[in-house]
Every structure is written in structure tokens, then in C-alpha cells.
Design an enzyme around this catalytic site. Structure first.
Site, PDB file in Angstrom:
ATOM      1  N   TYR A 172       0.806  -1.229   0.000  1.00 29.23           N
ATOM      2  CA  TYR A 172       0.000   0.000   0.000  1.00 29.23           C
ATOM      3  C   TYR A 172       0.842   1.283   0.000  1.00 29.23           C
ATOM      4  O   TYR A 172       2.046   1.236   0.153  1.00 29.23           O
ATOM      5  CB  TYR A 172      -1.104  -0.049   1.046  1.00 29.23           C
ATOM      6  CG  TYR A 172      -0.817  -0.002   2.543  1.00 29.23           C
ATOM      7  CD1 TYR A 172       0.366   0.445   3.097  1.00 29.23           C
ATOM      8  CD2 TYR A 172      -1.845  -0.384   3.411  1.00 29.23           C
ATOM      9  CE1 TYR A 172       0.532   0.501   4.474  1.00 29.23           C
ATOM     10  CE2 TYR A 172      -1.688  -0.330   4.792  1.00 29.23           C
ATOM     11  CZ  TYR A 172      -0.497   0.121   5.308  1.00 29.23           C
ATOM     12  OH  TYR A 172      -0.345   0.183   6.644  1.00 29.23           O
ATOM     13  N   GLU A 173       0.153   2.362  -0.264  1.00 31.11           N
ATOM     14  CA  GLU A 173       0.798   3.679  -0.405  1.00 31.11           C
ATOM     15  C   GLU A 173       1.829   3.681  -1.530  1.00 31.11           C
ATOM     16  O   GLU A 173       2.911   4.257  -1.397  1.00 31.11           O
ATOM     17  CB  GLU A 173       1.458   4.052   0.922  1.00 31.11           C
ATOM     18  CG  GLU A 173       1.285   5.507   1.274  1.00 31.11           C
ATOM     19  CD  GLU A 173      -0.165   5.902   1.283  1.00 31.11           C
ATOM     20  OE1 GLU A 173      -0.570   6.577   0.340  1.00 31.11           O
ATOM     21  OE2 GLU A 173      -0.899   5.505   2.209  1.00 31.11           O
ATOM     22  N   GLY A 174       1.472   3.056  -2.648  1.00 30.39           N
ATOM     23  CA  GLY A 174       2.402   2.928  -3.771  1.00 30.39           C
ATOM     24  C   GLY A 174       3.245   1.692  -3.569  1.00 30.39           C
ATOM     25  O   GLY A 174       4.091   1.654  -2.679  1.00 30.39           O
TER      26      GLY A 174
END
Lengths: 573, 311, 249
Positions: free
Chosen positions: A430-432
Site C-alpha cells: 500500500y501507499e504505492g
């Protein structure tokens, strides 16, 4: 009794020697920093750590669009709010304490280590605060910031939709102008962490949506503030805003965090405020995302620390097999005495400390950039993908090793160590994803200045490397691969981006570990165990992990051709 | 050496805690007792019969009725002019009075002795019993509290002490007794209980847990615990679980009933002072850590134990 | 009314003590030290009395090494108003501590002194009672409730077998038991404020107290290791063993 002990000494040491907290314009004396670090440890160890297991086993419950958190969560959350921890780094104009970002990283690391699933709630609120501080109007700041800062209200980030994951530009949620400058919001978002819960009196959702007739892709996206409850004339959150949690996900880990499917405006009565310019949504979102990436890196450090402590404690208690060299007289010893268990524990120490050093260095750049140093901004941008990917990869490796140290019993849920492995697994995603980070590194971060910032960094590292031969060698290899990347075609560059990202990360962490090795003894008392532990971890990092990274150059420069040697059908064969 | 032992009583009878103190005092020298209270003739007679007792000082005064240390400590201090050591049981009463006496005598007290190693040398637990210190006093007089479980109890008969009234002391006028509340039979918390009775999967059902485990715990005023297997099987709620992922406990006495002793359970209770295990399987790992192991069918043994402990 | 709260820096509650190999004590090098948990309850109780308007000022006191300042800062961060460190590197026994506290009580004239019932390192359970003797004040030990009414305080005490309430004339000494309250976490703003609260440093000689130990520690050893698996033959024998340990209904 808590089984987690916050690494306060290490944190204090890094704040000074890696983040350079004492060099910031804000004058904080060392005693005060120590007291804050220890205060953060206390609440994490005693209020949050006992809830980690509860979050994983009891889990948040969904019923009729509302989510109830497991027992004990509300009390711990209240202790956090009362303690003022949420406002640590916030703007003093809106009730924040105005303390450095790097100090907030310390407080959050402890919370993440104590209970990752629970504590990501705070990262999300922090992200919302940062976006509002950077892009909100004065009126919006006055209305929303104070209670977000205290933690009385929480925040969320709403990017993902079923068809729009890493490709945010594909999102379809719409925002139609309505009365009073508000927008009517309609759409569905998925993977919304803490999208709904019963910890706070209101939830402030920051939602990416499209205004009518906006351009396709990311250029047509705007950012909206959409509260769970709108405020009445007295500023109280009393007006239901037609925001509903449709369901919560069943996941591999991070079970303490409700991952919500959110429906906005099913009844046509959901309203939001535009944050910043129309069509400026991506820029505003990146404010959230950049620091959010460091927050995820911090989550990685926290969970690695927790897993590492569990493994080390187990290895000291678990008696099994005599020493191979006969020195225990054939009697079984605690497994910490066996060389391969030692190797794993040392590796976990070195990886965790290296990751933390890289992260604190990046956090120090945030503080410098906030204090107006432009060169720190450039350095921070280079560090962000490194910290996000390296710290989260380390979390997975260290939590996996922690299970390995436990042996068969580690595979059994009852030891609790398996939870950290499951929890950690989302972090590289997550978050890229870490793949996106690698693309960011070799694309934007490297290409936009022709590798100038990386060269400056390598210059600094060389200047400080002394006679650390492997570190100097890695400088050369990173330089060589970077030059290759800059000349390479986009597919070749992306093909090698992950190993290159690891090489640069290990280089930076190795540099910082070498620095700590140099300063560890300064001012320390005779027989200080911290010094010995620091020196051994730094040596292991430089001798083993930096050497390993040298070997990544081959795969980093392999090019795309071998990856495409098989056609798609053959990959499934 | 002449010792003075604090007699703990409820106004009617000598409490058991006194008897171990008499044994400890006898290792030091001549044993005198102090019975302080209001209307304590009977107690004094009973005290005089304790084996090995020389003299019983009786201070009968309304001011001594509720063991108020403000009134009692000056009395003891006065009697200590003719004694060399004051010993009290390490009960809440003894712990309340003895240090006040010690300070009046300018003596450093030695608390909760476990053994008498010499005329001024004793062992005592520190760090909640995680370490044992051997200590030697250099004061002219001794003030000691005595851990009751560390000494045999003196016999309650066979002694022929002489009873002597003490007229010293009175009401200091700074404290008074308001009231007492005998502990409600509320079950103690698992993590703070002195005694825990835990049941395992061998019980077979929640009904059997109720029928076998609960009565024993009731009888002992103990907290209820369980192994994870028993929790998973639904015999008891989650918060009963003792073990690495449940509660970590260290009571004075831990009863493991029908619990085989998986490593994760042991991690949660291995620091208990005394472990009692009852299990049908004589090879169960629980017996490797148990102080007292009974190989028996728990469905017979536990009800019998419950009944016999009440005898 | 002023409240005096003595606090002690001890091995952290969560750390398992390890006896030094040379038998001279418990290893305190490189381990986490914190405020004695019973003292933390004392600080909390004082703060609650101040919040109720009963107390006007809370003075935290510690006798110990320079590092005991950290413990005092914790008390200040919880809400104490000022602190006094009586600095000494010697291990000071309860009797000498009580004498030092007597000196401080003479100077400060508190209405209440609230101490932990014992420190979790040496487990002496003496200082409060000794201070009461030296001051001639009344004592309410092992408190589970403290209610100040006019010129007296009602203290509910945890005694063997139940609770007992005593009424004490002020000034008085109270020692805390676990159930008195649940101490708060130091808040961030208070941690920052604590930095600027006054902390005086004194020495035992300022109070004319000789801290030379009266009790010599001959040695410190591990408790006897758990003896593995004595089997009893039947319920009778088990009952006998249990009763010998004082376990019965």
C-alpha cells in the site's frame, strides 16, 4: 505486563546523530527530547501493546453500515487524545505543538510496533492534517484542523476504486456543484483504512473525485473534504452526511484496522468541500502521499522491531540441542547459543537498525525542508522511495526470520509472531507498491536532474566513508548502475529498478550505520551495552549486507530482454 | 537474646500467623509475646499455651482495640527497653506496626525474613522473590517481620508462659477506627490472584468445568483460568486464557487441572510460586514443572480435593 | 494543602531482574529504570486531590542518584508542581530515607505525604510507617481510598481478608496500594511544561542525615530453582502438602 519495550535509547541516539534534531532552528534541549521519547514509549508499551493481539483475533465488527472496534480500543485511543500525541508536529496556530516531524516519527514508530493495525489510524489523520495545512483555505483550517490535531476526529484518504488502483486517473467518483459552494459527492471507494469506526465523534474523509466535464486521467481530479457528519451552526458534528460503510474486508493481516468499502451519496445527500484548486487534486493528494510514504516506512520499522524483540526473547528461553562444538558438555542450551540462530538474530538487528537509520535520515530532511532548506527538499524526494521500499521489505524479511527463529511453533498462531509476518505483508503494497517506488526512483527522481542529486549524495558518502571498503565499493557500483539507468531504454530501466532501489537503500543505510559506528562511543559510559550492540549491528550491516548489495548490480543492469524471453502464455506453463 | 513477638489475634483467638513467628523467634532466643487489645484475657491464656513461650505481656486497653499503630508502636517501643528483638508476622497488621516501632527505636527493620542464618543474619526475598538477599543487621536491637510460610508453626499447646499485665500506653489521639468490611466473595482478577485454578481440554465440556473446577476455586477464593485448548473448545470465555497469548500470571499457587502443559501454556504460568498439576497422563509435560503432581482421573480427584481442603 | 509525594527510581516493572553472577545484587546496568509503580499511584492520587480542589500544591521528592531527576520529571509531567532531588549515589535504607523526608516535611509543612506502600526492588514496605513514627503523624497504609474531610482524612486500607477504614488527623501519612487508582500517562504538553518546573537539588547532609547502611547485604542469590515434578501418591498427600503451605479454605 507488556512484552514490547520501545527502543528509546536507539531513538534518542538516531535523533541526534542521524536526524540531526539538535541542528534544527527549533531549540529543543536533549533532556526534553529524551522525556518526550520516553513518554511516547510509555503509552505505546502499556496502553497499545496489549491490544495488538485483540485487534488480530477479535477484529473490528461491521453491522448496518457502522463499525465497532474491539474492546479496549476506545480507551487506548482516548489516552492518546488526552496525551496530546496527535498534535505533536501540528501547526501551533491550530492547536498543534509545533514539534519536529522526526520526533513524531519516534512516537509513531512505538505505536506501530505496539499495535500496527490499530495505530495506522493515526497516520491517516496525520495525512489529512498535512493536506489541509498545505491546501485548505483559512476557514477550512479553522473548522477542521484543531479537532483533527487533537485526534478527537480522525481522517482518511480515499483514492482507490474497484477499477482505479495504482492507476488513480481511472477513478469515477463525481462531485457536482451544489449550494453554498459545496459539492454533491457520489461514488464508491475501496480499501479505505479506518473509513468507519467508533473511536471518534467524526471522521473527515479526503476524497478524490471528478467534477463535471473534467479532463480524463489524473488532470481532471479534484480533492474534497467529506465528513461523516456535517457541522451544525454551533460547529457540532450532528448532520448525517450520507456516508456509509458498505462492508469491511477480510484480510491476511492488519486485522485491527477496518478496511472499508465506502459509499458516498447513495441517497444523494452527501456533500463535500473542495480542497485547493479544482483539478488540483493530485497535487494536494501528493502532499498527503509523500509523508504518508514515510509513515508506511515507519510502520515497517515498527513491526520489524516488534518481531525482532519477540524472536530474541524466544531464542533466550527456548532450550534445544547441545552446542555443536561440544562446549555445553552435550547438554541442550538456549537456541540463542547456536550459530545459525545467532546469524538470524544479528541479521534482524542490522536490518531493523539500518532501516530505522534510513528513515530517520529522511525524517530529518522533512524537518530541514520545513525550515526552508531547498537542498533538503531534493534530498527528501530522493529518500522517499528508498525509505518506503527498504523499510517495508525489511519488515517482511525480519518478521519472516522471527518465525524461522521460533521453528515449528512460530508457524502456530498462538506464539503471536506469525501475526507480525501477516501484518507486515501489506506494507510493500500500500501507499504505492514497492515496484511503483522503484519506478519513481529510476524515472522521476533519477532522470529529472540527470542523476545530480544522487551524485551529490554519493559524494557525501565517499567523504564520510573512511576506510569502509565495501561501502566505498558500493558507491562505485551505484554510480555505475545509475549511469547505465540514465542511458537505458525505459523497459530496461524499469526491469532493473527494484534491485537498483535496494542497492541505493543499502548504500544510504550503510553510510548511516558507518557514521553510528564512529560516534557510538562518544559520551557513553564504560560497559554500556548499547554501544556494543550498536557496533556489532553496524559491523554486520557493513560487512554482510553491504557486500550482498554489491551483487545486485548484475540484475539491476540485466535489461528487459531476459524478462520477455518467454511469451505470456509460456509464463503460465 | 530476649525476643518480643507480636500476637496477631481477632480479639477472641490467636491467629495462625503468630505461630510461625514464634518458631522464628525461638531460633534467636527466649520468646516473649505481646497481646495487645481490648478484653483479651482469653487470647492471653491461649498464647501462654503456645509451645516454647516464656512470658506473655498483656496490654488490655480500649486504645489497642483496632491495632492502630499510632497507639501500639509507642507501647512496643517501651517494652523493647527490656527486649532485644521485636518480631511480627508479615501480615498487613504486622507490616503496619513493625516499621513504626523500628523508627521509634532508630533501628533498620528487616522485612519478611525467610530464614534465620545467625543471631543477626537473615534471608529475605527482594524483587518480588526473583532474588533472595542474605542480610546482616548492625543495629543494637532487631525489628523483623516474618513470612509465615517460611517457618513451621509452633505447637498451640504444651507451653506454660506466665501472663503479665502491661499498663503502658494509651490513645495518641490522632487516629481512630471507622469500620471494616470483610472481603466480599468476589472472584479475584486472574492477573492479581494469589491462587488460580485452571482447567484444560480434558474436562470435556463447559458443564464439567462448572462442576469440577469452579467449586475448588470457590473454596480457595481463587481466580479461574484455562488453557487455550479449553478456551478454543468453548468451555470458558477468552479472558480465562492463561498462556503466552493470554494472561501471564504468577500466583502463589497455580492448579493445572487436565492441562497437558503445552509450551505456550507454560510460558504464561511458569513463574507461579507453587504449581500443582492433576492429570491422568503421567507423561504430560506439566509434571516437569509441577511442584506437586498427582496422576489421577481429575473427575474423581478434584471433587475429593475440594471437599478435603474444607475439612 | 500541600502534598508531598516521595518517588523512587527502580528497575522497570516489565524487566525481569537478573541476579549478578558475583552475588552482590541485581544487575541494574543497561536496564530500563522507571518510577516505582506504587509511587506512580501516589502521584496520581495527589493530582486527583488537587483536581478536586483539596490540594493546592504537589511537591515530588526523590532520594537517589542524579538520574533520579528523570523520575522527578516524570512526576512533574504527570502533574506535580515542583520537585526536590536529594542527591546521593549511596544505596539509602528506608530509615535514612524517612529521616530525610522528615527534614523535608519540617521545611515544607505538607498536609499529606503520599508514598508507595513499598518499592518493587527491595520490597521493604517501611518508609511510610517510619516517616509517620518520626513525625508523630498518623498513618494510613495500603490505601485503596483516600477522602479528605476538613482537618482529617479517611483512609480505606487493604488488609488481610478485606478492607478497613481509619480516620486520621491531618497532617498524615498515606501509603498506596494497587487498587487506589490507575495512574495517567504523562501528556505531551505536560512533558514539555515539566521542563520549566522547578527542581531543587539537595544532599542528605542538608537534612543532617547519616546514610551509612545499618544492614549489610552479605549476598544476593537466585531463588531455589523449581524442583521438577515431585509426584504425590494421592489426594490425601496433596491435601497435606497444600495445608502445610497454608492453602486451605
Amino acid at each position: 505486563m507488556s512484552d514490547f519495550s520501545a527502543p528509546s535509547r536507539e531513538q534518542q541516539f538516531l535523533l541526534r546523530h542521524v536526524a540531526g534534531l539538535h541542528e534544527l532552528p527549533i531549540a529543543l534541549d536533549a533532556d526534553l527530547v529524551d522525556a518526550i521519547v520516553e513518554g511516547a514509549a510509555d503509552i505505546a508499551e502499556n496502553a497499545f501493546a496489549p491490544l495488538d493481539r485483540v485487534g488480530d483475533t477479535v477484529k473490528p465488527r461491521w453491522a448496518d453500515g457502522r463499525v465497532t472496534m474491539p474492546p479496549g480500543f476506545c480507551d487506548a485511543y482516548a489516552a492518546y487524545v488526552e496525551g496530546g500525541w496527535g498534535s505533536l508536529a501540528g501547526d501551533t496556530a491550530y492547536g498543534g505543538q509545533g514539534l519536529p516531524f522526526s520526533l513524531m516519527m519516534v512516537a509513531n514508530e512505538n505505536l506501530f510496533a505496539a499495535s500496527l493495525g490499530f495505530s495506522i489510524c493515526f497516520s491517516l489523520t496525520t495525512g489529512a492534517i498535512e493536506a489541509l495545512e498545505a491546501h485548505g483555505s483559512d476557514a477550512q483550517k479553522r473548522t477542521w484542523l484543531p479537532r483533527l490535531m487533537t485526534g478527537e476526529w480522525s481522517g482518511t484518504m480515499n483514492l482507490t476504486e474497484p477499477q482505479a488502483g495504482s492507476d488513480v486517473g481511472a477513478l469515477r467518483t463525481v462531485a457536482t456543484p451544489a449550494d453554498d459552494g459545496l459539492y454533491r459527492i457520489r461514488g464508491q471507494k475501496i480499501f479505505i483504512s479506518f473509513g468507519e469506526h467508533d473511536l471518534t465523534g467524526n471522521i473527515v474523509h479526503l476524497v478524490l473525485a471528478r467534477t463535471p466535464d473534467s479532463a480524463a486521467g489524473t488532470r481532471g481530479i479534484s480533492l474534497f473534504l467529506v465528513p461523516k457528519y456535517r457541522l451544525d451552526a454551533e460547529g457540532r458534528p450532528t448532520i448525517d452526511n450520507d456516508v456509509r460503510c458498505v462492508s469491511i474486508e477480510h484480510k491476511l493481516g492488519l486485522n485491527g484496522s477496518p478496511t472499508c468499502v465506502m459509499a458516498y451519496g447513495d441517497r444523494g445527500e452527501c456533500y463535500g468541500e473542495l480542497i485547493g484548486e479544482e483539478h488540483g487534486g493530485m497535487r494536494a493528494m501528493f502532499t498527503m502521499i509523500n509523508n504518508a510514504r514515510l509513515n508506511v516506512a515507519n510502520q515497517g520499522v515498527g513491526v520489524a522491531e516488534r518481531a525482532r524483540q519477540k524472536a530474541a526473547a524466544f531464542a533466550r528461553d527456548r532450550v534445544q540441542s547441545a552446542r555443536a562444538d561440544g562446549s555445553s558438555g552435550g547438554k541442550p542450551v538456549a537456541i540463542v547459543g547456536h550459530p545459525d540462530v545467532r546469524r538470524m538474530l544479528m541479521r534482524m538487528n542490522a536490518l531493523t537498525q539500518g532501516a530505522r537509520a534510513l528513515l530517520y535520515y529522511a525524517a530529518g530532511q522533512v524537518d530541514r525542508a520545513n525550515a526552508g532548506a531547498p537542498e533538503a527538499r531534493a534530498r527528501l524526494e530522493l529518500m522517499t522511495p528508498l525509505a518506503k521500499s527498504f523499510c517495508t521489505d525489511v519488515a517482511c524479511e525480519v518478521s519472516s526470520l522471527a518465525i524461522q527463529v521460533h521453528g515449528g511453533i512460530g508457524f502456530i498462531e498462538e506464539t503471536g509472531v506469525a501475526q507480525h509476518y501477516r501484518d507486515a505483508r501489506i506494507l510493500p503494497i500500500y501507499e504505492g507498491t514497492n515496484g511503483i517506488q522503484a519506478a519513481d526512483l529510476v524515472g522521476r527522481k533519477l532522470a529529472r536532474d540527470g542523476g545530480a542529486e544522487l551524485s551529490r549524495l554519493i559524494g557525501e558518502i565517499r567523504g564520510e566513508a573512511g576506510d569502509e571498503a565495501t561501502l566505498i565499493a558500493l558507491c562505485g557500483e551505484v554510480e555505475r548502475v545509475a549511469a547505465w539507468m540514465l542511458a537505458a531504454d525505459v523497459n530496461d530501466r524499469l526491469a532493473g529498478s527494484q534491485p537498483f532501489q535496494t542497492m541505493v537503500s543499502v548504500l544510504v543505510a550503510g553510510w548511516l550505520m558507518a557514521r553510528q559506528l564512529r560516534v557510538a562511543r562518544i559520551g557513553a559510559e564504560e560497559g554500556d551495552v548499547f554501544v556494543g550492540a550498536k557496533i556489532s549491528a553496524a559491523r554486520f550491516f557493513l560487512d554482510c549486507l553491504v557486500s550482498e548489495a554489491l551483487g545486485l548490480a548484475a540484475s539491476a543492469t540485466m535489461g528487459a530482454a531476459p524478462l520477455y524471453a518467454l511469451d505470456e502464455d509460456m509464463l503460465l506453463f | 537474646m530476649k525476643t518480643l513477638v507480636w500476637v496477631e489475634h481477632d480479639g477472641k483467638a490467636v491467629k495462625d500467623a503468630t505461630l510461625a513467628v514464634v518458631t522464628a523467634a525461638a531460633k534467636l532466643g527466649e520468646v516473649h509475646l505481646l497481646v495487645a487489645g481490648s478484653g483479651v484475657d482469653g487470647v492471653a491464656k491461649e498464647a501462654a499455651a503456645i509451645a516454647g513461650v516464656g512470658k506473655v505481656h498483656v496490654a488490655d486497653n480500649a486504645a489497642f482495640g483496632h491495632n492502630l499503630p499510632e497507639n501500639i508502636a509507642p507501647l512496643v517501643a517501651e517494652l523493647m527497653a527490656s527486649h532485644d528483638a521485636f518480631l511480627a508476622p508479615a501480615t498487613t497488621t504486622g507490616k503496619n506496626i513493625a516499621p513504626r516501632v523500628a523508627a521509634l527505636l532508630d533501628v533498620m527493620q528487616i522485612s519478611e525474613i525467610l530464614s534465620v542464618e545467625g543471631p543477626k543474619t537473615f534471608t529475605r526475598p527482594i524483587y518480588a522473590g526473583n532474588a533472595i538477599a542474605t542480610v546482616e543487621s548492625s543495629d543494637a536491637k532487631l525489628v523483623l517481620t516474618v513470612r509465615g510460610t517460611a517457618f513451621e508453626k509452633a505447637a498451640t499447646s504444651g507451653g506454660s508462659g506466665t501472663v503479665e499485665a502491661v499498663s503502658a500506653g494509651g490513645d495518641a489521639g490522632i487516629s481512630s477506627f471507622v469500620g471494616a468490611e470483610i472481603a466480599k466473595s468476589e472472584r479475584p482478577e486472574l492477573t492479581s490472584a494469589k491462587i488460580i485454578v485452571s482447567g484444560g481440554r480434558a474436562l470435556g465440556s463447559s458443564e464439567k468445568y462448572e462442576e469440577v473446577i469452579v467449586p475448588l476455586a470457590d473454596k480457595l477464593g481463587a481466580a479461574l483460568g484455562a488453557s487455550r485448548a479449553a478456551v478454543d473448545a468453548g468451555y470458558v470465555p477468552n479472558d480465562y486464557q492463561v498462556g503466552q497469548t493470554g494472561k501471564i500470571v504468577a500466583p502463589q499457587v497455580y492448579f493445572a487441572i487436565g492441562i497437558s502443559g503445552a509450551i505456550q501454556h507454560l510460558a504464561g504460568m511458569k513463574d507461579s510460586k507453587t504449581i500443582v498439576a492433576i492429570n491422568k497422563d503421567e507423561d504430560a509435560p506439566i509434571f516437569q514443572v509441577a511442584d506437586f503432581g498427582l496422576v489421577a482421573d481429575l473427575f474423581n480427584a478434584v471433587p475429593e480435593l475440594t471437599q478435603r481442603l474444607g475439612d | 494543602m500541600k502534598i508531598l509525594v516521595p518517588v523512587k527510581r527502580v528497575l522497570d516493572y516489565n524487566v525481569k531482574p537478573r541476579v549478578k553472577a558475583d552475588g552482590t545484587g541485581v544487575d541494574l546496568a543497561n536496564v530500563k529504570m522507571s518510577m516505582n509503580p506504587f509511587d506512580e499511584i501516589g502521584v496520581e492520587e495527589a493530582i486527583r486531590l488537587k483536581e478536586k480542589g483539596v490540594a493546592t500544591e504537589i511537591v515530588a521528592v526523590s532520594v537517589g542518584p542524579a538520574k533520579a531527576q528523570e523520575t522527578l520529571r516524570t512526576a512533574l509531567a504527570m502533574g506535580a508542581d515542583r520537585a526536590i532531588l536529594v542527591q546521593t549515589d549511596d544505596a539509602v535504607e528506608p530509615l535514612a530515607i524517612a529521616k530525610i523526608l522528615k527534614g523535608i516535611a519540617d521545611a515544607e509543612q505538607p498536609g499529606l505525604v503520599i508514598l508507595g506502600k513499598q518499592a518493587i526492588d527491595d520490597d521493604n514496605n517501611q518508609t511510610g510507617q517510619m516517616l509517620a513514627a518520626l513525625t508523630g503523624w498518623a498513618q494510613g497504609t495500603f490505601a485503596s481510598a483516600v477522602n479528605v474531610e476538613g482537618d482529617s482524612v479517611n483512609v480505606t486500607r487493604e488488609v488481610d481478608g478485606g478492607l478497613e477504614t481509619v480516620k486520621l488527623k491531618l497532617p498524615a501519612i498515606v501509603t498506596t496500594d494497587l487498587r487506589l487508582n490507575e495512574p495517567r500517562y504523562a501528556s505531551l504538553p505536560n512533558i514539555m511544561k515539566a521542563k520549566s518546573k522547578p527542581l531543587d537539588t539537595k544532599t542528605p547532609t542538608d537534612y543532617g542525615v547519616d546514610t551509612a547502611p545499618r544492614v549489610k547485604v552479605v549476598k544476593v542469590s537466585e531463588p531455589a530453582a523449581r524442583s521438577a515434578g515431585m509426584k504425590v501418591a494421592d489426594v490425601d498427600e496433596l491435601v497435606a502438602k497444600l495445608k502445610a503451605m497454608g492453602v486451605h479454605s
